[in-house]
Scaffold this active site. Structure first.
Site, PDB file in Angstrom:
ATOM      1  N   ASP A   7      41.550  -9.797  29.328  1.00  0.00           N
ATOM      2  CA  ASP A   7      40.917 -10.124  28.041  1.00  0.00           C
ATOM      3  C   ASP A   7      40.571 -11.607  28.053  1.00  0.00           C
ATOM      4  O   ASP A   7      40.987 -12.350  28.936  1.00  0.00           O
ATOM      5  CB  ASP A   7      41.873  -9.804  26.874  1.00  0.00           C
ATOM      6  CG  ASP A   7      41.276 -10.165  25.511  1.00  0.00           C
ATOM      7  OD1 ASP A   7      40.113  -9.816  25.259  1.00  0.00           O
ATOM      8  OD2 ASP A   7      41.965 -10.821  24.700  1.00  0.00           O
ATOM      9  N   SER A   8      39.826 -12.040  27.023  1.00  0.00           N
ATOM     10  CA  SER A   8      39.505 -13.457  26.884  1.00  0.00           C
ATOM     11  C   SER A   8      40.731 -14.255  26.432  1.00  0.00           C
ATOM     12  O   SER A   8      40.696 -15.478  26.407  1.00  0.00           O
ATOM     13  CB  SER A   8      38.399 -13.627  25.844  1.00  0.00           C
ATOM     14  OG  SER A   8      38.900 -13.246  24.571  1.00  0.00           O
ATOM     15  N   CYS A  70      38.801  -5.910  26.381  1.00  0.00           N
ATOM     16  CA  CYS A  70      38.024  -6.842  25.576  1.00  0.00           C
ATOM     17  C   CYS A  70      36.695  -6.147  25.309  1.00  0.00           C
ATOM     18  O   CYS A  70      36.007  -5.724  26.242  1.00  0.00           O
ATOM     19  CB  CYS A  70      37.801  -8.125  26.376  1.00  0.00           C
ATOM     20  SG  CYS A  70      36.682  -9.300  25.602  1.00  0.00           S
ATOM     21  N   GLU A 149      44.293 -16.532  18.265  1.00  0.00           N
ATOM     22  CA  GLU A 149      44.688 -17.360  19.416  1.00  0.00           C
ATOM     23  C   GLU A 149      45.643 -18.478  19.002  1.00  0.00           C
ATOM     24  O   GLU A 149      46.424 -18.969  19.802  1.00  0.00           O
ATOM     25  CB  GLU A 149      43.448 -17.953  20.114  1.00  0.00           C
ATOM     26  CG  GLU A 149      42.650 -16.931  20.927  1.00  0.00           C
ATOM     27  CD  GLU A 149      43.403 -16.353  22.140  1.00  0.00           C
ATOM     28  OE1 GLU A 149      44.222 -17.068  22.750  1.00  0.00           O
ATOM     29  OE2 GLU A 149      43.161 -15.172  22.461  1.00  0.00           O
ATOM     30  N   CYS A 181      37.364  -5.375  18.220  1.00  0.00           N
ATOM     31  CA  CYS A 181      37.754  -6.550  18.993  1.00  0.00           C
ATOM     32  C   CYS A 181      39.255  -6.405  19.161  1.00  0.00           C
ATOM     33  O   CYS A 181      39.967  -6.140  18.183  1.00  0.00           O
ATOM     34  CB  CYS A 181      37.425  -7.836  18.245  1.00  0.00           C
ATOM     35  SG  CYS A 181      38.140  -9.314  19.008  1.00  0.00           S
ATOM     36  N   HIS A 183      41.517  -8.392  19.527  1.00  0.00           N
ATOM     37  CA  HIS A 183      42.341  -9.367  18.804  1.00  0.00           C
ATOM     38  C   HIS A 183      42.701  -8.877  17.396  1.00  0.00           C
ATOM     39  O   HIS A 183      43.683  -9.310  16.811  1.00  0.00           O
ATOM     40  CB  HIS A 183      41.609 -10.702  18.659  1.00  0.00           C
ATOM     41  CG  HIS A 183      41.617 -11.566  19.887  1.00  0.00           C
ATOM     42  ND1 HIS A 183      40.883 -11.273  21.010  1.00  0.00           N
ATOM     43  CD2 HIS A 183      42.276 -12.727  20.155  1.00  0.00           C
ATOM     44  CE1 HIS A 183      41.077 -12.232  21.928  1.00  0.00           C
ATOM     45  NE2 HIS A 183      41.920 -13.120  21.425  1.00  0.00           N
TER      46      HIS A 183
HETATM   47  N1  DGL Z   1      39.273  -9.639  22.412  1.00  0.00           N
HETATM   48  C1  DGL Z   1      37.905  -9.676  22.669  1.00  0.00           C
HETATM   49  C2  DGL Z   1      37.125  -8.509  22.207  1.00  0.00           C
HETATM   50  O1  DGL Z   1      37.681  -7.446  22.099  1.00  0.00           O
HETATM   51  C3  DGL Z   1      37.166 -10.971  22.764  1.00  0.00           C
HETATM   52  C4  DGL Z   1      37.316 -11.931  21.673  1.00  0.00           C
HETATM   53  C5  DGL Z   1      36.618 -13.208  21.998  1.00  0.00           C
HETATM   54  O2  DGL Z   1      37.027 -13.844  22.981  1.00  0.00           O
HETATM   55  O3  DGL Z   1      35.692 -13.577  21.279  1.00  0.00           O
HETATM   56  O4  DGL Z   1      35.945  -8.603  21.985  1.00  0.00           O
END
Ligand code: DGL
Length: 252
Positions: A7-8, A70, A149, A181, A183
């Site tokens: 993931d990011s 992600c 984050e 997302c 996150h």
């Molecule tokens: N967790 C990620 C997603 O599902 C990326 C979030 C990001 O880095 O902007 O898109």
């Protein structure tokens, strides 16, 4: 051999947790690109390049499957990565879409995600492919990933940012909202508060873990034995915040 998850940043931990719960014998190797998060506002070309670099790193561990946990990277790079490596690669968008189709009663589904994910139209395409009668309403929420984050899941500031971000969504006639997302499940509570109890919140984690398990089973690659696996975590930025979020989320 392990399950590689990327993931990011910390978002993919929501998927990793579910993989660990459903497949407790499997070792997980996780990479969070915390130095370059967020991916959401970046061009899809750049996200594709970053994803490729992480896959090059993870492939050294000879994983049996790669999970792109992600949505932004799934939208930008899943097809490319699948062609590039000769092990199965799983994204989170189709699993999320499947889970939402199962959950909706009215066929009116909302999707929230990063700018990259929403602009790609990947959820709308995946949902319409499953059922042409689905009505999709989408909204990018770029302010949410930085909160996660920073480990800020419940403060007043977070609640008001979540509420503002969902302004375009909260009065829509949807009965299901895809957290598009990885996150966002960290913000499940404040998001649920804004959307209200009549809207089901769908994360891809559950269904992605199930797909991982099905693929490993079909390939005869499910781990056997009763050893407890030792997972490995990597991140590209400062490990302090990453470690603290990972510990509390995974309960270790
Ligand atoms: N967790 C990620 C997603 O599902 C990326 C979030 C990001 O880095 O902007 O898109």
């Amino acid at each position: 051999q392990a399950i590689a998850i990327l993931d990011s940043g910390v978002g993919g931990l929501t998927v990793a947790k579910e993989v660990m719960r459903q497949l407790p014998r499997e070792k997980v190797i996780y990479f969070g690109d915390t130095a370059r998060t967020p991916y959401g506002p970046r061009s899809s070309e750049e996200v594709k390049q970053f994803t490729e670099q992480i896959v090059d790193f993870l492939i050294q561990f000879d994983p049996k499957v790669i999970v792109i946990a992600c949505n932004t990277a799934t939208a930008a790079a899943l097809d490319h990565i699948s062609q590039k490596v000769d092990i199965p690669v799983i994204g989170v968008i189709h699993p999320g879409a499947r889970a939402a189709i199962t959950a909706t009663k009215t066929g009116n589904i909302g999707v929230i995600g990063t700018i990259g994910t929403i602009n790609s139209g990947a959820y709308t395409a995946a949902l319409k492919q499953l059922s042409p009668y689905i009505n999709v309403m989408s909204q990018a929420c770029p302010a949410l990933v930085p909160l996660v984050e920073q480990g800020d899941f419940r403060s007043e500031h977070t609640r008001s940012t979540v509420s503002e971000s969902l302004n375009g969504m909260k009065d829509k006639p949807i009965d299901t909202l895809i957290l598009g997302c990885t996150h966002y499940p960290f913000l499940m509570e404040p998001i649920g508060q804004v959307m209200g109890p009549h809207v089901k919140l769908i994360s891809s984690a559950d269904e992605t873990a199930r797909e991982t398990s099905t693929i490993l089973y079909d390939k005869g690659k499910l781990a056997i034995g009763d050893e407890t696996p030792v997972h490995q975590f990597f991140c590209s930025g400062d490990p302090v915040m990453f470690q603290s979020i990972a510990r509390s989320w995974l309960g270790e």
